[in-house]
Design an enzyme around this catalytic site. Structure first.
Site, PDB file in Angstrom:
ATOM      1  N   SER A 122       0.831  -1.201   0.000  1.00  0.00           N
ATOM      2  CA  SER A 122       0.000   0.000   0.000  1.00  0.00           C
ATOM      3  C   SER A 122       0.872   1.261   0.000  1.00  0.00           C
ATOM      4  CB  SER A 122      -0.937  -0.034   1.213  1.00  0.00           C
ATOM      5  OG  SER A 122      -1.934   0.934   1.096  1.00  0.00           O
ATOM      6  N   ASP A 165      -8.677  -4.933  -5.791  1.00  0.00           N
ATOM      7  CA  ASP A 165      -8.231  -4.004  -4.746  1.00  0.00           C
ATOM      8  C   ASP A 165      -8.834  -2.611  -4.974  1.00  0.00           C
ATOM      9  OD1 ASP A 165      -6.877  -2.497  -2.884  1.00  0.00           O
ATOM     10  OD2 ASP A 165      -4.864  -3.104  -3.520  1.00  0.00           O
TER      11      ASP A 165
END
Ligand code: NAG
Ligand code: NAG
Ligand code: NAG
Ligand code: NAG
Ligand code: NAG
Length: 570
Positions: free
Chosen positions: A216, A487
């Protein structure tokens, strides 16, 4: 007629549920309801005290990689170590005189180490690093270290966990928090650390290959580190790496709309449109009936009400292929939404614009939604506390270090990253109210960070600070991108539909985990053969390309005589 709604509500008993975790409010919803966050935190702390001995990462509904200072995996066999880190690497923002360093936490495992092996540094990113220790036990650090005789390190990010270069969290105190400073922390660490027990090993990046990993935000810092400091980082694995900072990130919900169960999304889109139509009438009786229907009668602001309805959506991202660490909340939310409803409503809402064709069926489904929100969201506000104090988004107070779990990332997105999550622009279906705009989501920036004497938050996040290094196009040899097709963050990664197409090669691996969500390669099982095939495959690929990179490292000696080839390689 609308009175029936109220009666239906009154008949529904509030059920306490653990489905909403405080951590999930900080990043994956439009606006942080700080009051609710604090209540959830204290409830979670009480819960943890109650089942102290029960603590395990297998808590049934835990957000994966959840971390907060109270939730240390006491079972971890790894002890924290402290590194003397520079408060500032930037001469323009000097450290206060007399305190040039602070103590930064790290953990390491050298049990797989073989002489000449690499070091893997996992940047823990915007969270308490204790939540990442499982990656030393059974995840990516263990997998790579085992395969290559390496050392795994979990490295805590400044301003998170217990690694603070300051004593409080005023706007001024945040002046040492930038993405670049955090990358330079890891550089300085790689160049200077002496690992206890390995004092005789020269780990300097000139002598030992350092490979960075992050997921991330930390995936993005890994990509940036490899690009900006290739002499320190021999390679990088950037997982779900958000290399593009985006102010209005409405695309967050697109992968959810595309990959979640169709019926559920269709209903959510319809309900959201219906709710927006009702709110748009601006009739106080209608509005208050609607809020009551959802168990939120006393939330004054319409947009705060709409924001509360989005809270279950953050749980999409908390899903994981490993049911032990993944959240099941989203699945339950969809099941509740699409269940056959037993309530029959007698409502006349024909005057509303765009009301769907079959109002009976629609309303029955609508009641499922309202009941879910009442039972799982509204109920999380403790009795006796005003709903505005839970769901309001006006007050962001607190300068103590204990505010870091919500405040530090807010500071980072307000200054550099953006990612204000909200409704899609007109013309795109939306699963959150159109009242939720980037302006609304971004209010925390002025409310939480009043200008100080030495530092102020910009009017809008300066995304150029990040995007200048390549954005969707960021690429470098021995830098791998690993993403998940489902995602919510994919739109900020090099796998975004807006990014150019790339080839997947050993030198520049470019991998997409089918139906994967957020950095799904980071965790693993001790018995790898029990992982789902797609996860086994990505772990195999990661071992393969990292081994190829290490082969390049070992071949370096030969190239010393041939500078042109050396330059090409680096
Ligand atoms: C925060 O810390 C700074 C530096 O130690 C200090 O000067 C300031 O008074 C503190 N502010 C608050 C509100 O605690
Ligand atoms: C949502 O509304 C559309 C358009 O009216 C309709 O075709 C669709 O069936 C609705 N979805 C559900 C799940 O009711
Ligand atoms: C809403 O406010 C009223 C009046 O203050 C109070 O009686 C009621 O309990 C509140 N309801 C909720 C759910 O907070
Ligand atoms: C919902 O109702 C339909 C039609 O009455 C029925 O076929 C279906 O099995 C029901 N589904 C559930 C989950 O009860
Ligand atoms: C944003 O950051 C870039 C890169 O550091 C800088 O050149 C620019 O001046 C900044 N813009 C503003 C408005 O501060």
């Amino acid at each position: 007629m609308l009175i029936h709604l109220l009666a239906l509500l009154a008949a529904t008993t509030a059920v306490q549920s653990q489905s909403l975790a405080s951590e999930s409010l900080v990043k994956d919803v439009p606006a942080l309801p700080l009051g609710l966050y604090r209540h959830l935190q204290s409830a979670e702390a009480a819960q943890r005290r109650a089942d102290e001995s029960e603590y395990a990462i297998s808590a049934p509904d835990q957000i994966p990689f959840l971390s907060n200072p109270l939730q240390k995996p006491s079972s971890s066999r790894f002890r924290p170590h402290l590194f003397d880190q520079l408060v500032s690497h930037d001469p323009d923002v000097p450290a206060p005189s007399g305190s040039p360093t602070f103590q930064q936490r790290y953990w390491f495992d050298a049990s797989h180490y073989r002489k000449g092996g690499p070091v893997y540094l996992l940047d823990a990113g915007e969270t308490d690093a204790t939540g990442r220790l499982l990656f030393l036990e059974s995840g990516i650090l263990k997998i790579l270290s085992e395969a290559t005789g390496g050392i795994g390190i979990v490295f805590e990010h400044r301003y998170y966990g217990e690694s603070f270069p300051v004593k409080n969290l005023t706007t001024d105190s945040y002046r040492f928090l930038t993405t670049l400073q955090s990358i330079q922390d890891s550089n300085y660490f790689a160049e200077n650390v002496v690992l206890p027990g390995l004092e005789d090993v020269d780990l300097h990046p000139k002598k030992t290959p350092w490979i960075r990993y992050g997921g991330s935000y930390a995936g993005a810092t890994t990509a940036l580190a490899r690009k900006l400091y290739p002499e320190i980082w021999w390679g990088g694995l950037a997982s779900s790496a958000v290399t593009t900072a985006i102010v209005d990130f409405w695309e967050y919900y697109v992968p959810i709309q595309e990959h979640a169960p169709k019926e559920c999304i269709s209903q959510l889109e319809n309900h959201t449109a219906a709710i927006d139509s009702i709110l748009a009438v601006k009739n106080s009786f209608l509005t208050s009936s609607l809020k009551s229907y959802f168990g939120l009668p006393n939330v004054t602001s319409d947009v705060d009400f709409a924001n509360a309805l989005t809270l279950p959506l953050g749980s999409w991202q908390a899903r994981n292929w490993d049911p032990k660490v993944g959240s099941k909340t989203f699945h339950r939310f969809c099941e509740a939404l699409t269940a056959n409803s037993t309530s029959s409503l007698d409502l006349d809402l024909d005057f509303l614009p765009k009301w769907p064709s079959n109002p009976r069926k629609q309303l029955a489904a609508f009641s499922n939604y309202a009941t879910y929100v009442k039972e799982h969201i509204a109920s999380r506000c403790p009795e006796g506390v005003a709903q505005d104090d839970c769901f309001g988004t006006d007050l962001y107070e607190g300068d103590g270090i204990e505010e870091a779990p919500w405040k530090s990332w807010a500071y980072q997105f307000c200054t550099e990253w953006g990612y204000f999550i909200g409704a899609a622009p007109k013309g795109h279906p939306t699963i959150v109210s159109r009242l939720i705009t980037a302006d609304y989501t971004g209010q925390i920036c002025t409310k939480a960070f009043p200008p100080g004497e030495l530092n102020a938050v910009p009017a809008t996040p300066n995304v150029t600070k990040i995007n200048q290094y390549g954005s969707f196009d960021l690429s470098h040899p021995r830098l791998a991108f690993i993403d998940g097709s489902a995602d919510p963050w994919i739109g900020a990664t090099p796998h975004s539909p807006q990014a150019r197409k790339r080839k997947d090669t050993l030198r520049r691996p470019f991998k997409l985990i089918p139906e994967g969500v957020h950095h799904w390669d980071e965790n693993g099982l001790l018995d790898r053969s029990s992982e789902p095939e797609a996860i086994q495959a990505i772990h195999r690929d990661e071992v393969e390309f990292v081994q190829a990179w290490l082969k390049e490292w070992r071949g370096r000696g030969k190239w010393k005589m041939d500078p042109s080839r050396w330059r090409k390689d680096v």
